[in-house]
Structures are given as structure tokens and as C-alpha cells.
Design an enzyme around this catalytic site. Structure first.
Site, PDB file in Angstrom:
ATOM      1  N   ASN A  91      55.981  40.446  43.314  1.00  0.00           N
ATOM      2  CA  ASN A  91      54.763  40.389  42.515  1.00  0.00           C
ATOM      3  C   ASN A  91      53.590  39.727  43.230  1.00  0.00           C
ATOM      4  O   ASN A  91      52.434  40.037  42.928  1.00  0.00           O
ATOM      5  CB  ASN A  91      55.068  39.640  41.203  1.00  0.00           C
ATOM      6  CG  ASN A  91      53.810  39.270  40.465  1.00  0.00           C
ATOM      7  OD1 ASN A  91      53.159  40.110  39.853  1.00  0.00           O
ATOM      8  ND2 ASN A  91      53.426  37.992  40.547  1.00  0.00           N
ATOM      9  N   TYR A 156      42.916  46.769  49.310  1.00  0.00           N
ATOM     10  CA  TYR A 156      43.726  46.562  48.095  1.00  0.00           C
ATOM     11  C   TYR A 156      44.347  47.873  47.613  1.00  0.00           C
ATOM     12  O   TYR A 156      45.578  47.969  47.515  1.00  0.00           O
ATOM     13  CB  TYR A 156      42.896  45.858  47.017  1.00  0.00           C
ATOM     14  CG  TYR A 156      43.713  45.506  45.793  1.00  0.00           C
ATOM     15  CD1 TYR A 156      44.709  44.537  45.853  1.00  0.00           C
ATOM     16  CD2 TYR A 156      43.509  46.158  44.584  1.00  0.00           C
ATOM     17  CE1 TYR A 156      45.479  44.221  44.741  1.00  0.00           C
ATOM     18  CE2 TYR A 156      44.267  45.851  43.463  1.00  0.00           C
ATOM     19  CZ  TYR A 156      45.252  44.879  43.548  1.00  0.00           C
ATOM     20  OH  TYR A 156      46.021  44.579  42.448  1.00  0.00           O
ATOM     21  N   LYS A 160      48.367  49.159  47.680  1.00  0.00           N
ATOM     22  CA  LYS A 160      49.129  49.577  46.494  1.00  0.00           C
ATOM     23  C   LYS A 160      49.611  51.033  46.612  1.00  0.00           C
ATOM     24  O   LYS A 160      50.664  51.385  46.080  1.00  0.00           O
ATOM     25  CB  LYS A 160      48.291  49.364  45.226  1.00  0.00           C
ATOM     26  CG  LYS A 160      47.939  47.879  44.976  1.00  0.00           C
ATOM     27  CD  LYS A 160      49.177  46.981  44.872  1.00  0.00           C
ATOM     28  CE  LYS A 160      48.844  45.541  44.530  1.00  0.00           C
ATOM     29  NZ  LYS A 160      50.018  44.660  44.410  1.00  0.00           N
TER      30      LYS A 160
HETATM   31  P1  NAD Z   1      47.229  35.852  40.353  1.00  0.00           P
HETATM   32  O1  NAD Z   1      46.185  35.652  41.389  1.00  0.00           O
HETATM   33  O2  NAD Z   1      47.046  35.273  38.993  1.00  0.00           O
HETATM   34  O3  NAD Z   1      48.649  35.342  40.925  1.00  0.00           O
HETATM   35  C1  NAD Z   1      49.033  35.694  42.225  1.00  0.00           C
HETATM   36  C2  NAD Z   1      50.357  35.062  42.545  1.00  0.00           C
HETATM   37  O4  NAD Z   1      50.640  35.367  43.913  1.00  0.00           O
HETATM   38  C3  NAD Z   1      50.348  33.539  42.425  1.00  0.00           C
HETATM   39  O5  NAD Z   1      51.581  33.105  41.881  1.00  0.00           O
HETATM   40  C4  NAD Z   1      50.238  33.068  43.870  1.00  0.00           C
HETATM   41  O6  NAD Z   1      50.928  31.842  44.104  1.00  0.00           O
HETATM   42  C5  NAD Z   1      50.930  34.175  44.623  1.00  0.00           C
HETATM   43  N1  NAD Z   1      50.405  34.238  45.973  1.00  0.00           N
HETATM   44  C6  NAD Z   1      49.116  34.419  46.356  1.00  0.00           C
HETATM   45  N2  NAD Z   1      49.036  34.354  47.704  1.00  0.00           N
HETATM   46  C7  NAD Z   1      50.293  34.109  48.169  1.00  0.00           C
HETATM   47  C8  NAD Z   1      50.857  33.949  49.447  1.00  0.00           C
HETATM   48  N3  NAD Z   1      50.122  34.008  50.565  1.00  0.00           N
HETATM   49  N4  NAD Z   1      52.190  33.724  49.546  1.00  0.00           N
HETATM   50  C9  NAD Z   1      52.964  33.670  48.453  1.00  0.00           C
HETATM   51  N5  NAD Z   1      52.496  33.824  47.196  1.00  0.00           N
HETATM   52  C10 NAD Z   1      51.174  34.040  47.074  1.00  0.00           C
HETATM   53  O7  NAD Z   1      47.486  37.411  40.318  1.00  0.00           O
HETATM   54  P2  NAD Z   1      47.951  38.412  39.158  1.00  0.00           P
HETATM   55  O8  NAD Z   1      46.731  39.009  38.590  1.00  0.00           O
HETATM   56  O9  NAD Z   1      48.966  37.806  38.281  1.00  0.00           O
HETATM   57  O10 NAD Z   1      48.608  39.535  40.090  1.00  0.00           O
HETATM   58  C11 NAD Z   1      49.987  39.628  40.317  1.00  0.00           C
HETATM   59  C12 NAD Z   1      50.260  40.992  40.906  1.00  0.00           C
HETATM   60  O11 NAD Z   1      49.768  41.997  40.005  1.00  0.00           O
HETATM   61  C13 NAD Z   1      49.581  41.247  42.244  1.00  0.00           C
HETATM   62  O12 NAD Z   1      50.452  41.967  43.089  1.00  0.00           O
HETATM   63  C14 NAD Z   1      48.390  42.102  41.870  1.00  0.00           C
HETATM   64  O13 NAD Z   1      47.971  42.931  42.928  1.00  0.00           O
HETATM   65  C15 NAD Z   1      48.954  42.895  40.722  1.00  0.00           C
HETATM   66  N6  NAD Z   1      47.944  43.464  39.816  1.00  0.00           N
HETATM   67  C16 NAD Z   1      47.130  42.646  39.105  1.00  0.00           C
HETATM   68  C17 NAD Z   1      46.177  43.230  38.268  1.00  0.00           C
HETATM   69  C18 NAD Z   1      45.239  42.403  37.441  1.00  0.00           C
HETATM   70  O14 NAD Z   1      44.319  42.988  36.844  1.00  0.00           O
HETATM   71  N7  NAD Z   1      45.426  41.089  37.341  1.00  0.00           N
HETATM   72  C19 NAD Z   1      46.079  44.609  38.166  1.00  0.00           C
HETATM   73  C20 NAD Z   1      46.949  45.401  38.920  1.00  0.00           C
HETATM   74  C21 NAD Z   1      47.877  44.811  39.737  1.00  0.00           C
END
Ligand code: NAD
Length: 248
Positions: A91, A156, A160
């Protein structure tokens, strides 16, 4: 309880979608190894969960996801404590917004490293355990932009699209070992990643969503729960959109 007795690893579990997924898995009877990037945020997340419910079996780790040896040693620690790893949720991820005209190639590489290479490394290290056990579930975090692209930060969506390719290919390769591989493709979800976007970016997006709201982390966690559980025992190679039918 859909995950009774299962052992799960969730990367990027300290906040947002990952944290909601850790909590959802714990509520459904799993023991969870929560991964984050720093000791402070990992410890805070674990403490917060234990304050919510003292019975949660959750342990925090912060391996460098790009260092295969560190990841392997962490998985070995989990297996020596809990005996196996049933579920890996890849994730952790970062978004990007740079224009192609000013894009620093190093920034492009950083996004691809965490969003793709780290997923490969974690998967590569976990499948050995899953093959030996005779079963396993790998869940990847894709995105709505893996279908449509986005008008900036091309690393990005590129990352994906790669996740979808890994998911579909590994589902084909690992099916014979009873390892299922699926992805969830969230739409705009209410996390720090989205809070960082300016209003003029978010509002037009909401207007295009038939359900007229952004997703909540729990919406995405519910999809991960389904795919992780035996309810999805014949589902593999799927990219499940959880986006309120955005952009369709
Ligand atoms: P967020 O920024 O709230 O959390 C990101 C998480 O990744 C955190 O726990 C952080 O500690 C971890 N992280 C960041 N950099 C890191 C690193 N270098 N090493 C290890 N861990 C690391 O993000 P989110 O919105 O919860 O996103 C989680 C996933 O969902 C991601 O893969 C993101 O691409 C995907 N996503 C999010 C959305 C959205 O709208 N929020 C939409 C589509 C996909």
C-alpha cells in the site's frame, strides 16, 4: 470475522488507506504487521490501535522497502513470531504533480522506486514463504489514474499502470502455487495525500464523481478485506475500482 487467525502485512500502515486497512483486518481477527517509513510514526500508529482495543495483535516495523535484505529479515521476524504470512498488502505510495517541462528525473525515479520497485521487492521476498505454506494473498494499491492517466505528475499514473501489469502477470504466474494477486484502484480518497491537493484540483474532481463525494479510507479497506478473505477465493488478477464510478 473474515480473517480469523490470518497473518497480514500492510505497508504504509501508519495513516490513510493503510491504517484503515490495518484496523479493518484487526477487527476481522487477523494479526497484523504494520509497516511504515519511520519509527516514530510506526510506534504512534501501533499505540493508537492498542488504545482503541487492547486485544489487537499488531506489531510495527520500518524496513527500507527498497532494501531486499531488510525486507527479507523483517518477514523472517514475522514468520518466527507468528508462523506464517497469509496476506501482503502493498500500500505504501507517493503521489506526484510535477509538470513534464520541469520534471527532475530524480523525482520521477523516486516515485517509481516506492510505487513499483518496492512492491516488486516486498512481493519477491514474501512469495517464498507463501509457496512453502501452499497459499497466500497479495494485494496491490493501484489507482483510478491507472485507467485514465492524469494531466501532471506523469510518474504517478505510470507507476500505477505498472502495478496493474504486475498484478495481472503475477496472478498468472503464481496461481499454480495457490497465491492470489489482486489490486484495488481507489478513486479520490480522503487521506493526507488528497488533503495536500489544492481545492481547485479537488472540487472539479468531486463534480465528476457520480456518487458526489470522495472515498473514505474505510471504503478502500472494505475492498481489501473482501479480496484478502476466502470470500474472494476464486478471484485473482482483478483490478477492483473503488471510485464511485469517477470519470465514467
Ligand atoms: P498517505 O500519504 O496518507 O499514506 C502513505 C503511506 O505510505 C504512509 O503510511 C507512509 O508512511 C507510507 N510511505 C510513504 N513513503 C514511504 C517510504 N519511502 N517508505 C515506506 N513507506 C512510505 O497515502 P494514502 O492516500 O493512504 O495512499 C495509500 C496508497 O493508496 C498509495 O499507494 C496511493 O498511491 C494509493 N491511492 C491513494 C488515493 C487517494 O486519493 N488517497 C487514490 C488512489 C490510490
Amino acid at each position: 470475522m473474515l480473517l480469523n487467525g490470518k497473518i497480514a502485512v500492510v505497508t504504509g500502515g501508519t495513516r490513510g488507506i493503510g491504517y484503515a486497512t490495518v484496523k479493518k483486518f484487526l477487527d476481522n481477527g487477523a494479526k497484523v504487521a504494520l509497516f511504515g517509513s519511520r519509527s516514530t510514526t510506526v510506534e504512534r500508529a501501533v499505540q493508537q490501535l492498542k488504545e482503541t482495543c487492547a486485544d489487537y495483535e499488531v506489531e510495527g516495523f520500518y524496513p527500507d522497502l527498497l532494501n531486499a535484505e531488510e525486507v527479507r529479515k523483517t518477514f523472517e521476524q514475522i514468520v518466527s513470531k507468528w508462523g506464517r504470512i497469509d496476506i501482503l498488502v502493498n500500500n505504501a505510495g507517493v503521489s506526484a504533480r510535477e509538470s513534464i517541462y520541469t520534471y527532475d528525473p530524480e523525482e520521477f525515479k523516486k516515485t517509481m522506486d516506492l510505487n513499483v520497485n518496492a512492491v516488486f521487492i516486498c512481493t519477491h521476498e514474501v512469495v517464498k514463504f507463501m509457496k512453502e505454506q501452499g497459499s497466500g494473498v497479495i494485494l496491490n494499491t493501484s489507482s483510478m489514474v491507472s485507467l485514465y492517466g492524469q494531466p501532471s505528475g506523469c510518474a504517478y499514473p505510470a507507476s500505477k499502470f505498472a502495478i496493474n501489469g504486475l498484478t495481472k502477470s503475477l496472478a498468472r504466474e503464481l496461481g499454480k502455487d495457490q497465491i492470489r494477486v489482486n489490486a484495488v484502484a481507489p478513486g479520490v480518497t480522503n487521506t493526507d495525500m488528497v488533503a495536500a491537493l489544492p481545492d481547485e484540483v479537488i472540487q472539479p474532481l468531486i463534480n465528476t464523481i457520480p456518487l458526489k463525494r470522495v472515498g473514505e479510507p474505510e471504503d478502500i479497506a472494505n475492498a481489501f478485506l473482501f479480496l484478502a478473505s476466502d470470500m474472494a477465493s476464486y478471484v485473482t488478477g482483478e483490478i477492483l475500482s473503488v471510485d464511485g464510478a469517477a470519470m465514467t
